[in-house]
Enzyme design. Structure first.
Site, PDB file in Angstrom:
ATOM      1  N   HIS A 167       9.086  -3.480   3.676  1.00 55.93           N
ATOM      2  CA  HIS A 167       8.699  -3.685   2.272  1.00 55.93           C
ATOM      3  C   HIS A 167       9.932  -4.020   1.420  1.00 55.93           C
ATOM      4  CE1 HIS A 167       5.395  -0.677   3.415  1.00 55.93           C
ATOM      5  NE2 HIS A 167       4.715  -1.759   3.058  1.00 55.93           N
ATOM      6  N   MET A 179       0.843  -1.200   0.000  1.00 54.29           N
ATOM      7  CA  MET A 179       0.000   0.000   0.000  1.00 54.29           C
ATOM      8  C   MET A 179       0.878   1.249   0.000  1.00 54.29           C
ATOM      9  SD  MET A 179      -3.421  -0.884   2.096  1.00 54.29           S
ATOM     10  CE  MET A 179      -2.788  -0.637   3.739  1.00 54.29           C
ATOM     11  N   GLY A 180       2.166   1.090  -0.315  1.00 46.86           N
ATOM     12  CA  GLY A 180       3.060   2.237  -0.377  1.00 46.86           C
ATOM     13  C   GLY A 180       3.492   2.716   0.992  1.00 46.86           C
ATOM     14  N   GLY A 202       4.806 -10.415   4.092  1.00 46.43           N
ATOM     15  CA  GLY A 202       5.554 -10.325   5.344  1.00 46.43           C
ATOM     16  C   GLY A 202       4.844 -11.056   6.480  1.00 46.43           C
ATOM     17  N   LYS A 246       4.824 -10.033   9.328  1.00 44.02           N
ATOM     18  CA  LYS A 246       4.227  -8.945  10.114  1.00 44.02           C
ATOM     19  C   LYS A 246       2.701  -9.091  10.125  1.00 44.02           C
ATOM     20  CE  LYS A 246       3.261  -4.783  11.644  1.00 44.02           C
ATOM     21  NZ  LYS A 246       2.665  -3.917  10.643  1.00 44.02           N
ATOM     22  N   ASP A 247       2.153  -9.407   8.933  1.00 37.93           N
ATOM     23  CA  ASP A 247       0.712  -9.646   8.810  1.00 37.93           C
ATOM     24  C   ASP A 247       0.511 -11.163   8.720  1.00 37.93           C
ATOM     25  OD1 ASP A 247      -0.433  -6.723   8.213  1.00 37.93           O
ATOM     26  OD2 ASP A 247       1.471  -6.958   7.188  1.00 37.93           O
ATOM     27  N   ARG A 306       2.191   2.766   9.403  1.00 43.28           N
ATOM     28  CA  ARG A 306       1.378   3.506  10.373  1.00 43.28           C
ATOM     29  C   ARG A 306       2.203   4.095  11.522  1.00 43.28           C
ATOM     30  NH1 ARG A 306      -2.763  -0.508   8.867  1.00 43.28           N
ATOM     31  NH2 ARG A 306      -4.554   0.650   8.053  1.00 43.28           N
TER      32      ARG A 306
HETATM   33  P1  AMP Z   1       1.361  -3.039   3.469  1.00 44.78           P
HETATM   34  O1  AMP Z   1       1.938  -1.972   2.590  1.00 44.78           O
HETATM   35  O2  AMP Z   1       1.294  -2.664   4.902  1.00 44.78           O
HETATM   36  O3  AMP Z   1       0.078  -3.607   2.921  1.00 44.78           O
HETATM   37  O4  AMP Z   1       2.401  -4.235   3.423  1.00 44.78           O
HETATM   38  C1  AMP Z   1       2.802  -4.825   2.209  1.00 44.78           C
HETATM   39  C2  AMP Z   1       3.579  -6.085   2.503  1.00 44.78           C
HETATM   40  O5  AMP Z   1       4.730  -5.773   3.280  1.00 44.78           O
HETATM   41  C3  AMP Z   1       2.760  -7.104   3.323  1.00 44.78           C
HETATM   42  O6  AMP Z   1       3.026  -8.396   2.835  1.00 44.78           O
HETATM   43  C4  AMP Z   1       3.301  -6.912   4.708  1.00 44.78           C
HETATM   44  O7  AMP Z   1       3.186  -8.056   5.516  1.00 44.78           O
HETATM   45  C5  AMP Z   1       4.762  -6.586   4.425  1.00 44.78           C
HETATM   46  N1  AMP Z   1       5.351  -5.893   5.567  1.00 44.78           N
HETATM   47  C6  AMP Z   1       4.875  -4.773   6.178  1.00 44.78           C
HETATM   48  N2  AMP Z   1       5.632  -4.458   7.234  1.00 44.78           N
HETATM   49  C7  AMP Z   1       6.613  -5.389   7.306  1.00 44.78           C
HETATM   50  C8  AMP Z   1       7.714  -5.620   8.191  1.00 44.78           C
HETATM   51  N3  AMP Z   1       7.957  -4.830   9.217  1.00 44.78           N
HETATM   52  N4  AMP Z   1       8.502  -6.691   7.943  1.00 44.78           N
HETATM   53  C9  AMP Z   1       8.249  -7.504   6.900  1.00 44.78           C
HETATM   54  N5  AMP Z   1       7.239  -7.349   6.037  1.00 44.78           N
HETATM   55  C10 AMP Z   1       6.434  -6.306   6.232  1.00 44.78           C
END
Ligand code: AMP
Length: 279
Positions: A37, A30-31, A147, A149-150, A187
């Site tokens: 990322h 989501m940028g 990740g 993380k999720d 966030r």
């Molecule tokens: P998001 O932009 O938050 O939707 O995250 C995009 C991808 O990056 C998802 O697969 C997340 O799980 C991964 N991600 C976000 N934060 C982290 C982190 N701290 N470590 C590893 N992967 C991450």
């Protein structure tokens, strides 16, 4: 690095890349990119011939009272970071191109989505599964990177890929953290200085759980209670959930006998943060 804003544009590029028999690696985001990322992008670059990153703040995965409008959007900086990583294609679609007025089809996983974040954020994973399905169909990757993380999201995507016969390998990579242990997240920019310091309580609580499990504590509730006390020592903290679950079913374990996931969601002020640890 190509930047594509329309679905048609990406489909045409992918057709050509497929024709050249190149393997395609895909990182959906989501940028507001950070080193979490970028760890996924680096893995994709390492494994695949052609790397696609999508940047799309997906409206269907946000609840009506959530932060869709104020979610950080930093495309210029994101673009520079991805250029440095030598990403081949950035898909940066408009909301209209992903969800035209007539849009009326959704993808829903109905077991793993019922608990943890799915309970606190009804409709969230339906939005995630829908957008990831669309992105998979557009980008047609061989490998897609997510990740830990999720954790729940990654499990749901893996389930969906099996259930819907996507011919895509899902790789889940470790959580990237800041020096003080806070999981990197788009966030985190919402936090003021005091909140930022207090936010380390999530990781400290997870470490406490790990330590208790390693020492032989079998009762999840005893661990959760200690975590709760520790987290509530921080003035800005409000607990959404603390759970100790089976890594596959995501259901609460009654007794800790084998591998578990300790997962939590905590508000620090108005900012909802999630983290987890596999023990
Ligand atoms: P998001 O932009 O938050 O939707 O995250 C995009 C991808 O990056 C998802 O697969 C997340 O799980 C991964 N991600 C976000 N934060 C982290 C982190 N701290 N470590 C590893 N992967 C991450």
């Amino acid at each position: 690095m190509i930047i594509a804003r329309s679905v048609k544009n990406v489909v045409n590029i992918i057709k050509k890349v497929r024709g050249e028999k190149k393997t395609i690696g895909f990182v959906p985001t989501m940028g507001a990119l950070h080193h979490g990322h970028l760890s996924l992008v680096k893995a994709a670059k390492n494994d695949c011939d052609f790397v696609v990153v999508s940047i799309f703040v997906n409206p269907t995965q946000f609840g009506p009272k959530e932060d869709y409008k104020k979610y950080p959007r930093t495309f210029k900086k994101d673009k520079e970071l991805l250029e440095k990583e030598k990403v081949d294609l950035v898909f940066y679609p408009t909301v209209k191109s992903m969800y035209p007025k007539s849009f009326s089809t959704y993808v829903e996983e109905v077991f793993l989505s019922k608990v943890l974040c799915g309970k606190s954020r009804p409709g969230h994973f339906r939005g995630v599964c829908t957008v990831v399905t669309k992105l998979f169909n557009i980008v047609q990757p061989d490998v897609a990177y997510f990740g830990q993380k999720d954790y729940q999201q990654a499990q749901i995507i893996k389930r969906m890929v099996v259930d819907l016969n996507f011919q895509i390998k899902i790789k889940v990579l470790p959580i990237v953290r800041e020096n003080d242990g806070l999981a990197a997240s788009s966030r985190n920019v919402y936090l003021n200085d005091t909140q930022r310091k207090q936010a380390t309580i999530l990781f400290r609580a997870l470490n406490l759980a790990k330590q208790l499990i390693k020492q032989g504590t079998k009762d999840p509730n005893a661990i959760i209670e200690k975590m709760r006390k520790l987290i509530l020592s921080q003035s800005f903290a409000k607990i959404d959930y603390i759970k100790i679950v089976d890594p596959k079913t995501l259901r609460d374990v009654k007794e800790i006998k084998k591998k578990v996931v300790v997962a939590l969601a905590v508000f620090i002020g108005k900012t909802r943060l999630i983290d987890n640890i596999i023990v």
